[in-house]
Motif scaffolding. Structure first.
Motif, PDB file in Angstrom:
ATOM      1  N   CYS A 163      -8.461  93.240  52.623  1.00  0.00           N
ATOM      2  CA  CYS A 163      -7.427  94.268  52.470  1.00  0.00           C
ATOM      3  C   CYS A 163      -6.447  93.805  51.391  1.00  0.00           C
ATOM      4  O   CYS A 163      -5.973  92.676  51.422  1.00  0.00           O
ATOM      5  CB  CYS A 163      -6.698  94.472  53.790  1.00  0.00           C
TER       6      CYS A 163
ATOM      7  N   CYS B   8      -2.681  93.044  53.248  1.00  0.00           N
ATOM      8  CA  CYS B   8      -2.444  91.972  54.223  1.00  0.00           C
ATOM      9  C   CYS B   8      -3.460  90.843  54.112  1.00  0.00           C
ATOM     10  O   CYS B   8      -3.285  89.795  54.708  1.00  0.00           O
ATOM     11  CB  CYS B   8      -2.422  92.530  55.642  1.00  0.00           C
TER      12      CYS B   8
ATOM     13  N   GLN C 188      -6.478  90.615  55.303  1.00  0.00           N
ATOM     14  CA  GLN C 188      -7.491  90.437  56.353  1.00  0.00           C
ATOM     15  C   GLN C 188      -8.849  90.989  55.898  1.00  0.00           C
ATOM     16  O   GLN C 188      -8.924  91.925  55.110  1.00  0.00           O
ATOM     17  CB  GLN C 188      -7.040  91.065  57.684  1.00  0.00           C
TER      18      GLN C 188
ATOM     19  N   CYS D  16      -7.061  97.973  54.871  1.00  0.00           N
ATOM     20  CA  CYS D  16      -7.640  97.895  56.197  1.00  0.00           C
ATOM     21  C   CYS D  16      -7.034  99.012  57.042  1.00  0.00           C
ATOM     22  O   CYS D  16      -6.008  99.588  56.675  1.00  0.00           O
ATOM     23  CB  CYS D  16      -7.353  96.536  56.831  1.00  0.00           C
TER      24      CYS D  16
ATOM     25  N   CYS E 292      -3.258  98.572  57.979  1.00  0.00           N
ATOM     26  CA  CYS E 292      -2.301  98.867  56.906  1.00  0.00           C
ATOM     27  C   CYS E 292      -2.291 100.363  56.608  1.00  0.00           C
ATOM     28  O   CYS E 292      -1.235 100.948  56.395  1.00  0.00           O
ATOM     29  CB  CYS E 292      -2.636  98.080  55.650  1.00  0.00           C
TER      30      CYS E 292
END
Ligand code: ZN
Ligand code: ZN
Length: 220
Positions: A3, A6, A8, A30, A33
């Motif tokens: 992502c 963030c 991830q 993601c 978010c």
């Protein structure tokens, strides 16, 4: 794939509905978010998309009196998540973040087939400072090109002025010499707050013989 906001790792989950709806898989966000950004609700001013009312808002009525028929579209509200995004993108200068909303922008901008795109410019000083025009970044990441029609002179920060002060000052934007003004223009900015900037530039383009100038921003 990570992502963009963030960091991830995104799991690709192929559900029946995602297949059915042919969802855009190249999202850079993601789902966590993605959910933090709020779309503008159904009920809004038909001219500028101000929420909480469904008829022409007071601002748009004022613009009308000043000879501007506001015709603005936007996607997201300017909430805290969006403020955080712009602080990273614009002020920390994280140019990679221009891609975050690419698929959303692409879906919207596709609707303006007959329009040539024009981006609200930065002054040379601001451009040098930031290193990039954040609006150009968003439009390019969405896969569109734009015309280089406008320039901007340096001015005092407009956030320290109220609406009437902003409207009273000389417009710092100008049309570059020797350019041809297309008949249909979509004028694009990142954020629409009072609309003072974009609607004054719209009027300037209309006075320069553009027949149909609509405006657009990612956020409102
Ligand atoms: Zn994320
Ligand atoms: Zn309005």
């Amino acid at each position: 794939m990570k992502c963009l906001l963030c960091g991830q790792i995104m799991k690709t989950v192929l559900t029946f509905s995602s297949l059915l709806l042919l969802r855009n898989d190249d999202s850079c966000l993601c789902s966590d978010c993605d959910f933090t950004f709020e779309r503008i609700g159904e009920e809004n001013c038909p001219n500028c998309m101000k929420t909480g009312l469904s008829t022409k808002c007071q601002d748009c009525q004022l613009w009308c009196k000043e000879g501007v028929e506001v015709s603005h579209r936007a996607i997201f509200t300017y909430d805290q998540a969006m403020k955080d995004f712009f602080s990273r993108y614009k002020f920390d200068g994280d140019f990679l973040l221009r891609k975050v909303f690419a698929s959303f922008l692409s879906a919207e901008l596709k609707k303006y087939k007959e329009y040539r795109f024009v981006v609200i410019p930065l002054s040379p000083e601001r451009l040098l400072d930031r290193g990039f025009n954040q609006v150009e970044g968003l439009v390019e990441a969405a896969g569109f090109s734009y015309l280089d029609l406008l320039g901007k002179r340096e001015e005092r920060a407009s956030s320290s002025k109220n609406r009437s002060e902003r409207l009273g000052t000389e417009l710092p934007f100008f049309i570059k010499s020797g350019v041809t003004i297309p008949k249909k223009i979509l004028l694009i900015d990142d954020i629409y707050t009072t609309g003072a900037t974009i609607n004054r530039v719209k009027r300037m383009l209309e006075e320069a013989d553009a027949k149909d100038v609509k405006t657009f921003s990612l956020v409102r």
